[in-house]
Design an enzyme around this catalytic site. Structure first.
Site, PDB file in Angstrom:
ATOM      1  N   LYS A 139     -82.807-110.001   2.624  1.00  0.00           N
ATOM      2  CA  LYS A 139     -83.383-108.781   3.335  1.00  0.00           C
ATOM      3  C   LYS A 139     -85.038-109.029   2.593  1.00  0.00           C
ATOM      4  CE  LYS A 139     -81.926-104.591   5.141  1.00  0.00           C
ATOM      5  NZ  LYS A 139     -82.930-105.428   7.180  1.00  0.00           N
TER       6      LYS A 139
HETATM    7  C1  LIG Z   1     -81.642-108.581  10.435  1.00  0.00           C
HETATM    8  C2  LIG Z   1     -80.171-107.333  10.210  1.00  0.00           C
HETATM    9  N1  LIG Z   1     -78.973-107.582  10.465  1.00  0.00           N
HETATM   10  C3  LIG Z   1     -78.443-107.105   9.507  1.00  0.00           C
HETATM   11  C4  LIG Z   1     -78.051-105.700   8.480  1.00  0.00           C
HETATM   12  C5  LIG Z   1     -77.166-104.790   9.128  1.00  0.00           C
HETATM   13  O1  LIG Z   1     -77.779-105.068   7.922  1.00  0.00           O
HETATM   14  P1  LIG Z   1     -76.407-103.227   6.848  1.00  0.00           P
HETATM   15  O2  LIG Z   1     -75.359-103.097   7.204  1.00  0.00           O
HETATM   16  O3  LIG Z   1     -76.519-103.757   5.432  1.00  0.00           O
HETATM   17  O4  LIG Z   1     -77.701-102.397   6.683  1.00  0.00           O
HETATM   18  C6  LIG Z   1     -79.885-105.517   9.776  1.00  0.00           C
HETATM   19  C7  LIG Z   1     -80.279-104.049   9.226  1.00  0.00           C
HETATM   20  O5  LIG Z   1     -80.774-104.375   7.589  1.00  0.00           O
HETATM   21  C8  LIG Z   1     -80.870-106.664   9.440  1.00  0.00           C
HETATM   22  O6  LIG Z   1     -81.871-106.229   9.381  1.00  0.00           O
END
Ligand SMILES: Cc1ncc(COP(=O)(O)O)c(C=O)c1O
Length: 288
Positions: free
Chosen positions: A157
């Site tokens: 991330k």
């Molecule tokens: C590009 C992206 N995909 C998916 C997610 C979903 O991730 P999570 O459920 O861990 O927040 C996020 C959010 O963090 C994101 O930024």
């Protein structure tokens, strides 16, 4: 409305709580020039951060994947988040942890001599998609593609992965949409700019394989909820041509929670019973 840099409260920065307006970095911060930054977005529900440790573990993993080891342990990150929640008197909030290469001896692309710094801020934040939460969000289809894992570590991330998200979201908003759905470099349905995507057809659920997208913690939680109900979940490559045949659709994310989708491009979906059930059950789960 004041900016995010102009608020009352405390922010945790490099080991101590500082005044909100003093949580600043130098203009020659490496991250600002080369995107050497990783982060987490989490939600605090009734005083408890949902999946807090998992977020901290993912932050450390993102740091490793981006060759910027974060000089804190999971326990130290947990303590920092707790300190921010308490110092700001929050019970329901969004929590942002960010780690980045600071200013230092390096100002070229290489950054090994610059310190990896970390900060935690938290603030009250409502529904990520506003009214769309219940009516069904309208999504544009992004012109950019999620990159190959051979191009950038897609499991991280990391800030660098978000520039095409910002551009795609701007384009979507200009068309009256709340967000954009990406295809990946192979042309498969991928994810939204900050959330994973799920589809329903004939009582079964389909969601993209997380082989070039973030395997969201909410995604994993929702797959578990569906399986507990005996619902078949297909994690697979989904072609854009299949959108037409899906009946329901929703997004998942720590910020987005479970948000129904009413439209993607020309394709429409009903905010159906399963979508509502999963959205409501998720709301209960995060507070249990
Ligand atoms: C590009 C992206 N995909 C998916 C997610 C979903 O991730 P999570 O459920 O861990 O927040 C996020 C959010 O963090 C994101 O930024």
């Amino acid at each position: 409305m004041s900016g995010y840099d102009d608020r009352d409260g405390k922010i945790w920065m490099d080991g101590q709580l500082v005044e909100w307006r003093d949580a600043n970095v130098h203009i020659l911060t490496h991250a600002l020039h080369y995107a050497s930054s990783v982060f987490e977005g989490e939600r605090l529900y009734d005083g408890k951060i949902f999946l807090s440790r998992k977020h901290s573990e993912r932050l450390l993993k993102s740091g490793e994947l981006m060759d910027m080891p974060i000089p804190y342990t999971v326990d130290e990150i947990e303590a920092a988040k707790q300190a921010v929640v308490e110092a700001n008197g929050l019970t329901n909030a969004y929590v942002r942890v960010v780690a980045w290469r600071g200013a230092g001896e390096d100002m070229g692309v290489s950054s090994a001599r610059n310190p990896v710094r970390m900060a935690v801020a938290a603030w009250a934040w409502g529904d990520y998609y506003g009214d769309a939460k219940m009516q069904g969000a309208k999504l544009d289809i992004a012109k950019w593609k999620r990159p190959s894992p051979e191009t950038i570590p897609t499991a991280a991330k990391a800030a660098g992965l978000y520039m095409i998200c910002t551009m795609s979201k701007h384009a979507a908003e200009a068309k009256g949409c709340s967000d954009a759905l990406f295809m990946d470099y192979r042309g498969y349905v991928a994810e939204a700019t900050g959330a994973n995507v799920f589809f329903v057809k004939d009582g079964e659920v389909h969601t993209p394989l997380p082989d070039a997208i973030l395997n969201g913690l909410t995604r994993q939680t929702v797959i578990g909820m569906l399986k507990d109900r005996g619902i078949t979940v297909h994690e697979r490559h989904i072609m854009p041509e299949e959108l037409e045949g899906f009946e329901q659709c929703w997004l998942t994310g720590s910020a987005a929670e479970v948000t129904p989708v009413g439209q993607i491009g020309e394709h429409t979906f009903e905010v159906g019973a399963l979508t509502r059930e999963i959205a409501e059950s998720y709301e209960k789960l995060v507070r249990s």
